[in-house]
Design a protein around this motif. Structure first.
Motif, mmCIF file in Angstrom:
data_model
loop_
_atom_site.group_PDB
_atom_site.id
_atom_site.type_symbol
_atom_site.label_atom_id
_atom_site.label_comp_id
_atom_site.label_asym_id
_atom_site.label_seq_id
_atom_site.Cartn_x
_atom_site.Cartn_y
_atom_site.Cartn_z
ATOM 1 N N ALA A 1 0.833 -1.205 0.000
ATOM 2 C CA ALA A 1 0.000 0.000 0.000
ATOM 3 C C ALA A 1 0.869 1.258 0.000
ATOM 4 O O ALA A 1 2.069 1.207 0.302
ATOM 5 C CB ALA A 1 -0.910 -0.018 1.217
ATOM 6 N N PHE B 1 -1.975 9.059 -1.322
ATOM 7 C CA PHE B 1 -2.499 8.285 -0.186
ATOM 8 C C PHE B 1 -3.988 8.580 0.001
ATOM 9 O O PHE B 1 -4.398 9.733 0.109
ATOM 10 C CB PHE B 1 -1.730 8.669 1.080
ATOM 11 C CG PHE B 1 -2.143 7.916 2.314
ATOM 12 C CD1 PHE B 1 -1.816 6.577 2.466
ATOM 13 C CD2 PHE B 1 -2.852 8.552 3.332
ATOM 14 C CE1 PHE B 1 -2.182 5.883 3.619
ATOM 15 C CE2 PHE B 1 -3.220 7.859 4.477
ATOM 16 C CZ PHE B 1 -2.884 6.526 4.617
ATOM 17 N N VAL C 1 -8.203 3.989 3.548
ATOM 18 C CA VAL C 1 -7.448 3.308 4.601
ATOM 19 C C VAL C 1 -8.251 3.287 5.908
ATOM 20 O O VAL C 1 -8.306 2.273 6.602
ATOM 21 C CB VAL C 1 -6.065 3.975 4.802
ATOM 22 C CG1 VAL C 1 -5.331 3.356 5.983
ATOM 23 C CG2 VAL C 1 -5.224 3.837 3.526
ATOM 24 N N ARG D 1 -10.828 0.630 5.547
ATOM 25 C CA ARG D 1 -10.259 -0.718 5.614
ATOM 26 C C ARG D 1 -9.942 -1.090 7.058
ATOM 27 O O ARG D 1 -10.225 -2.202 7.502
ATOM 28 C CB ARG D 1 -8.999 -0.762 4.736
ATOM 29 C CG ARG D 1 -8.244 -2.046 4.852
ATOM 30 C CD ARG D 1 -7.869 -2.648 3.502
ATOM 31 N NE ARG D 1 -7.308 -3.982 3.713
ATOM 32 C CZ ARG D 1 -6.244 -4.443 3.074
ATOM 33 N NH1 ARG D 1 -5.656 -3.718 2.158
ATOM 34 N NH2 ARG D 1 -5.803 -5.653 3.330
ATOM 35 N N GLN E 1 1.731 -3.964 5.779
ATOM 36 C CA GLN E 1 2.137 -3.164 4.617
ATOM 37 C C GLN E 1 1.116 -3.201 3.488
ATOM 38 O O GLN E 1 1.206 -2.418 2.547
ATOM 39 C CB GLN E 1 3.498 -3.647 4.097
ATOM 40 C CG GLN E 1 4.600 -3.654 5.149
ATOM 41 C CD GLN E 1 4.963 -2.264 5.639
ATOM 42 O OE1 GLN E 1 5.422 -1.426 4.868
ATOM 43 N NE2 GLN E 1 4.759 -1.989 6.920
ATOM 44 N N ASN E 2 0.153 -4.123 3.569
ATOM 45 C CA ASN E 2 -0.905 -4.140 2.561
ATOM 46 C C ASN E 2 -2.024 -3.159 2.894
ATOM 47 O O ASN E 2 -2.885 -2.887 2.066
ATOM 48 C CB ASN E 2 -1.492 -5.550 2.413
ATOM 49 C CG ASN E 2 -0.454 -6.524 1.901
ATOM 50 O OD1 ASN E 2 0.456 -6.129 1.165
ATOM 51 N ND2 ASN E 2 -0.558 -7.772 2.292
ATOM 52 N N VAL E 3 -2.030 -2.650 4.121
ATOM 53 C CA VAL E 3 -3.026 -1.655 4.535
ATOM 54 C C VAL E 3 -2.445 -0.251 4.384
ATOM 55 O O VAL E 3 -3.042 0.634 3.777
ATOM 56 C CB VAL E 3 -3.467 -1.896 5.996
ATOM 57 C CG1 VAL E 3 -4.424 -0.801 6.462
ATOM 58 C CG2 VAL E 3 -4.121 -3.273 6.143
ATOM 59 N N VAL E 4 -1.289 -0.056 4.957
ATOM 60 C CA VAL E 4 -0.570 1.230 4.866
ATOM 61 C C VAL E 4 0.909 0.894 5.043
ATOM 62 O O VAL E 4 1.264 0.069 5.889
ATOM 63 C CB VAL E 4 -1.065 2.229 5.934
ATOM 64 C CG1 VAL E 4 -1.056 1.639 7.320
ATOM 65 C CG2 VAL E 4 -0.262 3.517 5.908
ATOM 66 N N SER E 5 1.763 1.479 4.223
ATOM 67 C CA SER E 5 3.185 1.121 4.328
ATOM 68 C C SER E 5 3.975 2.219 5.029
ATOM 69 O O SER E 5 3.473 3.320 5.264
ATOM 70 C CB SER E 5 3.773 0.852 2.940
ATOM 71 O OG SER E 5 3.797 2.037 2.179
#
Ligand SMILES: [Zn+2]
Length: 205
Positions: free
Chosen positions: A63, A71, A76, A79, A94-98
């Motif tokens: 992400a 962004f 986010v 999610r 890291q697939n939600v927010v990196s």
């Protein structure tokens, strides 16, 4: 494509500087510099990925980070609020927010006064938003000080350490007073690592 792992460094150095003991990859740049990937423990790596300017498939699922102009904060927040996982675990996914690691997750949660074990679907969207804003703020502040260098491995491309550890409010401060309420900060086990938080400002509920 490069991943620093736990101990990797990318260094831009004069080509006549002798090779480091743990030099793994050397890329020649225009004189006088070269780019070196140095890694003591080999958790990181450098790969060549086909596709030129396309996002390599190996990282396509990662992400965007909160500092990226694209962004999508609304997405986010939505999610996170669909998940029953703890918010800290979601911040580190890291697939939600990196870009948010263990240290900056603790700092953001302390700043937003949210307990890291609270499930995403039990947090109001305004509070999730405050956590993301706090994460962005702490990352900007940390970048301005060169990041957080707990040992000599964490350096920028010029080999310089960062000084943000002097500004940490929660991480690594077990037993020290919370700068907001004076309570002793506590440490808890978290995914083979530690979480640091204020037991008074950050209620688990
Ligand atoms: Zn406190």
């Amino acid at each position: 494509m490069a991943h620093l792992g736990m101990s990797g460094q990318l260094l831009v150095q004069q080509a006549d500087i002798p090779a480091q003991r743990h030099l793994r990859v050397l890329l020649e740049l225009d004189a006088p510099n070269d780019l070196r990937f140095v890694d003591q423990r080999m958790f990181g790596g450098v790969w060549v990925s086909d596709g030129g300017a396309e996002l390599p498939t190996e990282v396509a699922a990662i992400a965007l980070d909160p500092l990226d102009p694209a962004f999508d904060e609304d997405a986010v927040v939505a999610r996170i609020r669909k998940s029953s996982s703890g918010i800290k675990r979601l911040l580190l996914n890291q697939n939600v927010v990196s870009g948010i690691g263990n240290i900056y997750a603790d700092e953001a949660l302390w700043s937003a006064q949210v307990h890291g074990e609270r499930p995403g679907n039990r947090i109001k969207s305004a509070d999730v938003r405050r956590v993301l804003t706090a994460a962005r703020d702490v990352m900007i502040a940390a970048l301005a000080q060169g990041g957080t260098s707990f040992d000599a491995l964490y350096v920028n491309v010029e080999g310089d350490s960062g000084y943000f550890e002097r500004s940490l409010e929660a991480y690594g401060r077990e037993g020290e007073p919370c700068s907001r309420c004076g309570s002793a900060l506590v440490r808890a086990q978290f995914m083979n690592r530690s979480s640091y938080f204020c037991p008074v400002c950050q209620r688990r509920r």
